[in-house]
Scaffold this active site. Structure first.
Site, PDB file in Angstrom:
ATOM      1  N   ASN A 186       0.859  -1.187   0.000  1.00  0.00           N
ATOM      2  CA  ASN A 186       0.000   0.000   0.000  1.00  0.00           C
ATOM      3  C   ASN A 186       0.889   1.229   0.000  1.00  0.00           C
ATOM      4  O   ASN A 186       1.848   1.321   0.770  1.00  0.00           O
ATOM      5  CB  ASN A 186      -0.910   0.029   1.222  1.00  0.00           C
ATOM      6  CG  ASN A 186      -1.705   1.330   1.318  1.00  0.00           C
ATOM      7  OD1 ASN A 186      -1.312   2.272   1.994  1.00  0.00           O
ATOM      8  ND2 ASN A 186      -2.825   1.388   0.624  1.00  0.00           N
ATOM      9  N   GLY A 200      -5.161   2.168   4.128  1.00  0.00           N
ATOM     10  CA  GLY A 200      -4.539   0.865   3.952  1.00  0.00           C
ATOM     11  C   GLY A 200      -3.366   0.617   4.871  1.00  0.00           C
ATOM     12  O   GLY A 200      -3.197  -0.485   5.406  1.00  0.00           O
ATOM     13  N   TYR A 256       0.207  10.240   4.308  1.00  0.00           N
ATOM     14  CA  TYR A 256      -0.245  10.530   5.656  1.00  0.00           C
ATOM     15  C   TYR A 256       0.703  11.553   6.272  1.00  0.00           C
ATOM     16  O   TYR A 256       1.923  11.367   6.240  1.00  0.00           O
ATOM     17  CB  TYR A 256      -0.233   9.262   6.527  1.00  0.00           C
ATOM     18  CG  TYR A 256      -0.739   8.032   5.824  1.00  0.00           C
ATOM     19  CD1 TYR A 256      -2.084   7.892   5.501  1.00  0.00           C
ATOM     20  CD2 TYR A 256       0.135   7.002   5.463  1.00  0.00           C
ATOM     21  CE1 TYR A 256      -2.555   6.758   4.842  1.00  0.00           C
ATOM     22  CE2 TYR A 256      -0.330   5.863   4.815  1.00  0.00           C
ATOM     23  CZ  TYR A 256      -1.671   5.747   4.503  1.00  0.00           C
ATOM     24  OH  TYR A 256      -2.129   4.636   3.849  1.00  0.00           O
ATOM     25  N   ARG A 257       0.161  12.603   6.837  1.00  0.00           N
ATOM     26  CA  ARG A 257       1.039  13.606   7.437  1.00  0.00           C
ATOM     27  C   ARG A 257       1.857  12.975   8.560  1.00  0.00           C
ATOM     28  O   ARG A 257       1.426  12.012   9.214  1.00  0.00           O
ATOM     29  CB  ARG A 257       0.225  14.781   7.948  1.00  0.00           C
ATOM     30  CG  ARG A 257      -0.499  14.498   9.251  1.00  0.00           C
ATOM     31  CD  ARG A 257      -1.362  15.670   9.669  1.00  0.00           C
ATOM     32  NE  ARG A 257      -1.823  15.526  11.031  1.00  0.00           N
ATOM     33  CZ  ARG A 257      -3.051  15.839  11.429  1.00  0.00           C
ATOM     34  NH1 ARG A 257      -3.955  16.286  10.567  1.00  0.00           N
ATOM     35  NH2 ARG A 257      -3.392  15.699  12.701  1.00  0.00           N
ATOM     36  N   ASP A 271      -5.582  21.894   9.089  1.00  0.00           N
ATOM     37  CA  ASP A 271      -5.807  20.934   8.020  1.00  0.00           C
ATOM     38  C   ASP A 271      -6.596  21.507   6.849  1.00  0.00           C
ATOM     39  O   ASP A 271      -7.006  22.667   6.856  1.00  0.00           O
ATOM     40  CB  ASP A 271      -6.503  19.687   8.570  1.00  0.00           C
ATOM     41  CG  ASP A 271      -5.880  18.414   8.051  1.00  0.00           C
ATOM     42  OD1 ASP A 271      -5.699  18.307   6.821  1.00  0.00           O
ATOM     43  OD2 ASP A 271      -5.556  17.535   8.862  1.00  0.00           O
ATOM     44  N   GLU A 288      -0.953   0.593  -5.826  1.00  0.00           N
ATOM     45  CA  GLU A 288      -0.693   1.990  -6.206  1.00  0.00           C
ATOM     46  C   GLU A 288       0.569   2.107  -7.049  1.00  0.00           C
ATOM     47  O   GLU A 288       0.632   2.956  -7.955  1.00  0.00           O
ATOM     48  CB  GLU A 288      -0.568   2.857  -4.955  1.00  0.00           C
ATOM     49  CG  GLU A 288      -1.862   3.087  -4.201  1.00  0.00           C
ATOM     50  CD  GLU A 288      -2.179   1.969  -3.221  1.00  0.00           C
ATOM     51  OE1 GLU A 288      -3.254   2.023  -2.599  1.00  0.00           O
ATOM     52  OE2 GLU A 288      -1.351   1.029  -3.080  1.00  0.00           O
TER      53      GLU A 288
END
Length: 590
Positions: A169, A192, A173-174, A281, A233
């Site tokens: 995967n 994932g 992600y921060r 965000d 991906e």
């Protein structure tokens, strides 16, 4: 490489932007804490160039931002090939039913292209020029807002593999920097990598992870694409590039894209959680501090002259808006293949993407459209959508004003408003009763118009507690009320006011001028500040067969609630600093 084909590295992209005069190189020493982010925000708001900061304070590497800050640059980075490939794939899916030798020959380019797709193992590459111990305190990672918990990786590509199936995967992600060798790993629900960590923890094991920064933009597009869980991906990135993806093997648990700028090799620690955040965000609000997993970095591989790519998120529109819209436009021809009853599908980036989506659907028999709505809400990351508008009219659903008027002409509030409570909700959306919990709304606008819509507010007869009112579009009236803390039930009272009886939809807000200044601000202030099960009210309410129907006017209570995080605003000290130093940066805005 340029034009039809995506660029293959950050270096290629910067060279292309230099040739077009679309990047500014800033030699002045600039602080990654707050200052760079404020420069970036002003430039992206003006539609300005990419920014390469040569001397970030306290860091060993230059940092580049605003690479994707216009739709034109976003399209340039990915080239025309991804769109051409998707269109060709859709064309083949229709033409090859049934397949014949002649038809197969006509689409031989797809088969030949498939032979060039996949991974290519190489012994070394630019990313492996330097192999060293982690010193993440020397990275120019940005602190974007004064309330942020610290510096963050904002464009990390996180690769993990399932401990049970071995399937990989790639996600984005921060990552908040905790120490020179540790970061947070912001695994939200439905991600994932988070599923892989759960599998590893069930075995009492750490999860090997490799984080790439930089490289082909196609990797980033693949990482954020709403793919089914069993679609790799990395394979999508190769398809978008139109060639095998070179990866350096033998330098860690996973092969590393050879053209990346950095690779952080390590593991997500089993059972370890640490406070992460706050972080301003993409909804335009603070996401608050919560406990998240910890990534332990063992080694760093990088280019000898590595450049750190970063972005700034906050109130739309930022870079993620342009990337998200490009991705939607790219994948839109595929939606009818996956969901045959859905003709168009669009998520509104102005609402943070997950707050509102709209679709043109088929309605060939009674309530077929409702089934399409549930189908959308059951599809991968689309399951996090909070609200979905559905119509069978052949309109451009990305045109929000046209969409809303089409819906309001046709909706039967007694049967066409469906609210499902006690559902999951995006981790970054704090409108629900607690984190990750909320509700869903589906609104149907089908068939022929059932009402003529009022166009103008006369300005007469405002009820007590309503300071002002203004039509956003035909059928939708925006009213400014009291703060929520002063009158929590004002939305219910407004729904019963005769003064508003002619309006199918009334939106209750704190600031009328802000909410009606533009369609972008209307979308943001309306759909990021309401939770369907708590904030939708009607003149009357009827319950039949476990369905709640309303009598109009229907009121959406979009006031800020006391438990919502603060709206992100630039602090005075940073604003003043950038004002004073602006001429030093050498940036000329359009």
């Amino acid at each position: 490489m340029h034009g039809d084909m995506p660029v293959e590295s950050l270096r290629d992209f910067l060279a292309l932007l230099r040739a077009r005069g679309d990047v500014v190189e800033i030699e002045a020493e600039v602080d990654p804490r707050l200052e760079i982010a404020e420069i970036h925000r002003r430039v992206i708001a003006a539609g300005g160039p990419a920014l390469l900061f040569r001397n970030p304070m306290g860091a060993d590497f230059p940092v580049v931002t605003n690479l994707f800050g216009t739709l034109e640059r976003t399209q340039l980075s990915f080239g025309r090939r991804p769109r051409q490939f998707v269109e060709r794939l859709v064309e083949a899916s229709h033409a090859l039913v049934p397949p014949t030798p002649g038809k197969l020959w006509a689409f031989r380019d797809l088969a030949l292209g498939g032979l060039r797709v996949g991974m290519k193992s190489v012994a070394s590459g630019p990313v492996s020029e330097v192999d060293e111990a982690p010193r993440m305190d020397r990275l120019p990672a940005l602190t974007s807002w004064h309330s942020d918990g610290g510096p963050f990786f904002t464009l990390p590509l996180v690769y993990t593999e399932s401990p049970t199936s071995g399937k990989g995967n790639l996600g984005m992600y921060r990552m908040q920097i905790h120490s020179p060798s540790e970061t947070g790993m912001h695994y939200q629900i439905h991600k994932g990598g988070g599923f892989h960590l759960s599998e590893a923890e069930a075995r009492g094991q750490d999860l090997p992870a490799t984080v790439f920064v930089g490289g082909p933009p196609a990797l980033m597009l693949a990482a954020i694409a709403p793919l089914p869980e069993d679609v790799p991906e990395m394979l999508l990135a190769s398809l978008l590039l139109g060639k095998r993806l070179p990866r350096v093997s033998g330098r860690g648990p996973h092969p590393i894209p050879a053209e990346a700028e950095f690779a952080f090799v390590g593991r997500v620690l089993s059972g370890e959680r640490r406070p992460e955040g706050p972080f301003g965000d993409h909804y335009g609000y603070n996401s608050l501090q919560h406990d998240y997993p910890v990534f332990k970095v063992d080694r760093v591989l990088r280019r000898r002259d590595a450049i750190w790519p970063a972005t700034v998120v906050g109130r739309p529109r930022q870079e993620d808006f342009y990337i998200g819209d490009f991705l939607q436009d790219l994948l839109s021809p595929l939606f009818p293949l996956v969901m045959p009853s859905v003709k168009q599908l669009w998520s509104f980036g102005e609402t943070g993407f997950h707050s509102l989506a709209a679709a043109v659907v088929k309605d060939r028999y009674a309530r077929e459209a409702l089934g399409s709505g549930f189908r959308i809400l059951g599809e991968g990351q689309l399951s996090l959508q909070k609200m979905v508008f559905l119509t069978d009219q052949e309109i451009d659903v990305s045109d929000f004003t046209l969409l809303l008027e089409t819906m309001l002409e046709r909706v039967d509030w007694r049967r066409d408003l469906i609210i499902v409570s006690e559902t999951s909700q995006d981790s970054l959306d704090y409108t629900g009763p607690k984190v990750n919990h909320g509700s869903k709304l589906m609104l149907l606008g089908l068939g022929e118009p059932r009402r003529a819509l009022p166009e103008h507010w006369t300005g007469d007869g405002l009820p007590d507690g309503v300071a002002a009112a203004r039509a956003f579009c035909r059928g939708c009236l925006v009213v400014q009320g009291r703060p929520y803390a002063d009158e929590t039930a004002q939305a219910e009272r407004i729904a019963r006011e005769d003064a508003f009886a002619a309006w199918p939809l009334v939106v209750l807000v704190d600031d009328l001028d802000e909410a009606t200044r533009s369609t972008q601000l209307f979308l943001w202030t309306t759909f990021t500040r309401m939770e369907p099960a708590a904030d939708v009210h009607g003149r009357e309410q009827h319950v039949a067969r476990f369905h709640v129907g309303l009598e109009p006017p229907v009121v959406f209570d979009c006031r800020m609630k006391p438990w919502y995080p603060e709206v992100m605003e630039v602090d005075d000290a940073t604003r003043d600093l950038v004002d004073r130093r602006w001429d030093e940066y050498g940036i000329r805005l359009p």
